[in-house]
Design a protein around this motif. Structure first.
Motif, mmCIF file in Angstrom:
data_model
loop_
_atom_site.group_PDB
_atom_site.id
_atom_site.type_symbol
_atom_site.label_atom_id
_atom_site.label_comp_id
_atom_site.label_asym_id
_atom_site.label_seq_id
_atom_site.Cartn_x
_atom_site.Cartn_y
_atom_site.Cartn_z
ATOM 1 N N ARG A 92 0.830 -1.207 0.000
ATOM 2 C CA ARG A 92 0.000 0.000 0.000
ATOM 3 C C ARG A 92 0.865 1.258 0.000
ATOM 4 N N ALA A 93 1.901 1.279 0.831
ATOM 5 C CA ALA A 93 2.792 2.440 0.876
ATOM 6 C C ALA A 93 3.511 2.630 -0.459
ATOM 7 N N ALA A 94 3.919 1.522 -1.077
ATOM 8 C CA ALA A 94 4.573 1.624 -2.382
ATOM 9 C C ALA A 94 3.606 2.159 -3.423
ATOM 10 N N GLY A 95 2.360 1.710 -3.377
ATOM 11 C CA GLY A 95 1.359 2.218 -4.309
ATOM 12 C C GLY A 95 1.106 3.699 -4.130
ATOM 13 N N GLU A 96 1.078 4.146 -2.866
ATOM 14 C CA GLU A 96 0.882 5.581 -2.618
ATOM 15 C C GLU A 96 2.028 6.401 -3.199
ATOM 16 N N GLU A 134 -0.731 -1.419 15.738
ATOM 17 C CA GLU A 134 -0.585 0.005 15.424
ATOM 18 C C GLU A 134 0.403 0.134 14.285
ATOM 19 N N PRO A 135 -0.045 -0.109 13.053
ATOM 20 C CA PRO A 135 0.888 -0.045 11.929
ATOM 21 C C PRO A 135 1.466 1.345 11.746
ATOM 22 N N ALA A 136 2.740 1.379 11.430
ATOM 23 C CA ALA A 136 3.416 2.655 11.232
ATOM 24 C C ALA A 136 3.101 3.213 9.873
ATOM 25 N N ALA A 137 3.379 4.521 9.720
ATOM 26 C CA ALA A 137 3.129 5.167 8.429
ATOM 27 C C ALA A 137 4.098 4.677 7.370
ATOM 28 N N GLU A 138 5.299 4.276 7.799
ATOM 29 C CA GLU A 138 6.283 3.786 6.843
ATOM 30 C C GLU A 138 5.976 2.343 6.472
ATOM 31 N N PRO A 139 6.378 1.899 5.287
ATOM 32 C CA PRO A 139 6.131 0.509 4.906
ATOM 33 C C PRO A 139 6.833 -0.453 5.845
ATOM 34 N N LEU A 140 6.116 -1.477 6.256
ATOM 35 C CA LEU A 140 6.666 -2.465 7.161
ATOM 36 C C LEU A 140 7.235 -3.632 6.375
ATOM 37 N N PRO A 141 8.270 -4.279 6.905
ATOM 38 C CA PRO A 141 8.838 -5.424 6.198
ATOM 39 C C PRO A 141 7.911 -6.613 6.249
ATOM 40 N N ALA A 142 7.917 -7.405 5.192
ATOM 41 C CA ALA A 142 7.140 -8.634 5.193
ATOM 42 C C ALA A 142 7.844 -9.647 6.071
ATOM 43 N N SER A 143 7.068 -10.445 6.805
ATOM 44 C CA SER A 143 7.645 -11.456 7.685
ATOM 45 C C SER A 143 6.724 -12.647 7.713
ATOM 46 N N GLY A 155 10.406 -1.477 -1.714
ATOM 47 C CA GLY A 155 9.058 -1.535 -2.247
ATOM 48 C C GLY A 155 9.071 -1.474 -3.764
ATOM 49 N N PRO A 156 8.003 -1.961 -4.403
ATOM 50 C CA PRO A 156 7.911 -1.894 -5.862
ATOM 51 C C PRO A 156 8.059 -0.462 -6.347
ATOM 52 N N ALA A 157 8.817 -0.279 -7.423
ATOM 53 C CA ALA A 157 9.112 1.056 -7.928
ATOM 54 C C ALA A 157 8.384 1.380 -9.227
ATOM 55 N N GLU A 161 6.184 -3.768 -11.292
ATOM 56 C CA GLU A 161 6.706 -4.389 -10.075
ATOM 57 C C GLU A 161 5.620 -4.533 -9.023
ATOM 58 N N LEU A 162 4.733 -3.549 -8.947
ATOM 59 C CA LEU A 162 3.636 -3.629 -7.981
ATOM 60 C C LEU A 162 2.709 -4.786 -8.319
ATOM 61 N N ALA A 163 2.405 -4.972 -9.596
ATOM 62 C CA ALA A 163 1.551 -6.087 -10.007
ATOM 63 C C ALA A 163 2.203 -7.421 -9.678
ATOM 64 N N ALA A 164 3.511 -7.535 -9.927
ATOM 65 C CA ALA A 164 4.215 -8.787 -9.619
ATOM 66 C C ALA A 164 4.244 -9.044 -8.124
ATOM 67 N N ALA A 165 4.469 -7.985 -7.327
ATOM 68 C CA ALA A 165 4.505 -8.146 -5.873
ATOM 69 C C ALA A 165 3.127 -8.508 -5.333
ATOM 70 N N LEU A 166 2.074 -7.948 -5.916
ATOM 71 C CA LEU A 166 0.706 -8.303 -5.511
ATOM 72 C C LEU A 166 0.429 -9.778 -5.762
ATOM 73 N N ALA A 167 0.832 -10.260 -6.932
ATOM 74 C CA ALA A 167 0.600 -11.662 -7.260
ATOM 75 C C ALA A 167 1.365 -12.576 -6.308
#
Length: 400
Positions: A92-96, A134-143, A155-157, A161-167
């Motif tokens: 979401r942060a990358a999309g924004e 309480e998610p932070a405003a910055e993108p959080l790492p996937a775990s 994040g996707p640039a 890349e966003l479509a591939a990361a979504l899939a």
């Protein structure tokens, strides 16, 4: 005379080590005697101080916040939910970032579909929030519990890349749904299915390559009765609280799947008499798919030793279906989503794998015929009721 004096020396005529006088020894004896006299008097005070010290230390240990337990100590379902939330917020942060043009840059044509993706991810993140999150405003790492932490992953640039990361994220959520508990499994399956669909839609809308992630395959089924179905399993998250107890069971979910597929097959048979051209070919292809699905639903019913609902001669279709059969097929496919969602929550093993595959397929067919599968297909919940994200950033105003 001298010998007598050496033998009968007075007791106080003691020999002392070199350097020590008679006065010093008397002084030390006096101190020791005084300390022995005072010790019983101070003993209660010393004991009181010791007790106070123990109490203070105990209170300090009790009041000091303990460090949070390691994620490895959490149940798998909680780990999977937290991982899904983390990755969804990261995307979401990358999309924004992609949908907000740089200073002086003109908006591009790909920003509108990316904004829709951000809105979808916002709804999903709100649905994935747990107590105390309480998610932070910055993108959080996937775990993910199944993969190493992606803390260093950028994040996707781009839209591609966003479509591939979504899939990739959608596939991961569906894999976790196969092993999670009831309601969390249904939520993860809904998130994963929507992300797979959104990845395809975003790629088409932005002219990006199609994502490589494939839809989950349906397992091979055998119909031998081996395990009687439970009759009183708890209702899954997102189901209607007024539903009958029978519906909140594996037996009820399987029966609903059979009835839904039978009605959908009837709808396709009617629609084929009114469609032409490419729509007719598409409907014929999907009819064959539903005939395979009804066979699978009946096979699973027999495998769980539950009665298979009888096939009916026909079903009532609304006049709007006859007037616009393509739209009617979309509504039929969308109506099947919560049915497959129930089956995901109330089953496990190959039955859940079959239900996950059916959920993703129904969502794709709903969009094929122009219906909106929503941000959480299979989850009967209103996104407006989800908690808000406590972040300062705002999502784009474009709605899905």
């Amino acid at each position: 005379m001298s010998t007598s004096l050496a033998i009968f020396r007075a007791p106080w005529c003691t020999e002392f080590p070199a350097g020590m006088t008679t006065w010093s020894v008397v002084k030390d004896d006096t101190r020791e005697k005084r300390w022995r006299e005072l010790l019983p008097r101070f003993f209660p005070r010393i004991a009181l101080l010791a007790c106070i010290t123990v109490v203070v230390i105990s209170l300090g240990v009790a009041l000091t916040p303990g460090s949070p337990k390691a994620s490895a100590d959490q149940p798998f379902s909680e780990q999977a939910r937290a991982a899904a939330l983390s990755e969804t917020l990261r995307l979401r942060a990358a999309g924004e970032q992609l949908v907000t043009p740089a200073a002086g840059a003109a908006p591009t044509g790909s920003q509108a579909p990316i904004a829709q993706t951000v809105n979808l991810l916002t709804d999903q993140a709100r649905a994935l929030l747990g107590p105390g999150d309480e998610p932070a405003a910055e993108p959080l790492p996937a775990s993910s519990p199944a993969t190493p932490s992606a803390a260093a992953q950028p994040g996707p640039a781009s839209a591609a890349e966003l479509a591939a990361a979504l899939a990739a994220s959608g596939s991961e959520r569906l894999a976790e749904a196969a092993a999670a508990d009831g309601g969390i499994a249904r939520l993860l399956a809904a998130v994963g299915a929507a992300q797979l669909l959104e990845a395809s839609s975003l790629a088409v809308a932005t002219g990006s390559p199609a994502p490589a992630a494939a839809d989950p395959a349906s397992p091979a089924l055998s119909g031998a009765c081996r395990t009687p179905a439970a009759t009183s399993l708890p209702a899954a998250a997102g189901t209607d609280g007024a539903a009958d107890a029978e519906d909140a069971s594996l037996e009820g979910a399987l029966a609903a799947a059979v009835r839904t597929e039978l009605e959908t097959i009837y709808g396709y048979q009617v629609a084929l008499t009114r469609l032409g051209g490419e729509q007719s070919s598409a409907a014929a292809k999907q009819l064959a798919r539903h005939e395979s699905l009804i066979s699978g639903a009946e096979t699973l019913s027999r495998a769980h030793c539950v009665p298979v609902p009888p096939r009916e001669a026909g079903y009532t279709l609304e006049q709007s279906f006859l007037a616009s059969p393509a739209s009617g097929l979309g509504r039929l496919e969308a109506a099947a989503l919560p049915v497959y969602g129930d089956l995901v929550a109330l089953s496990d093993g190959e039955t859940r794998q079959w239900a996950i595959s059916g959920l993703v397929g129904a969502a794709r067919r709903a969009e094929l015929w122009g219906a909106d599968a929503g941000s959480l297909p299979g989850l009967a919940a209103d996104p407006a009721s989800f908690p808000s994200l406590p972040t300062p950033s705002a999502s784009p105003s474009t709605t899905r």
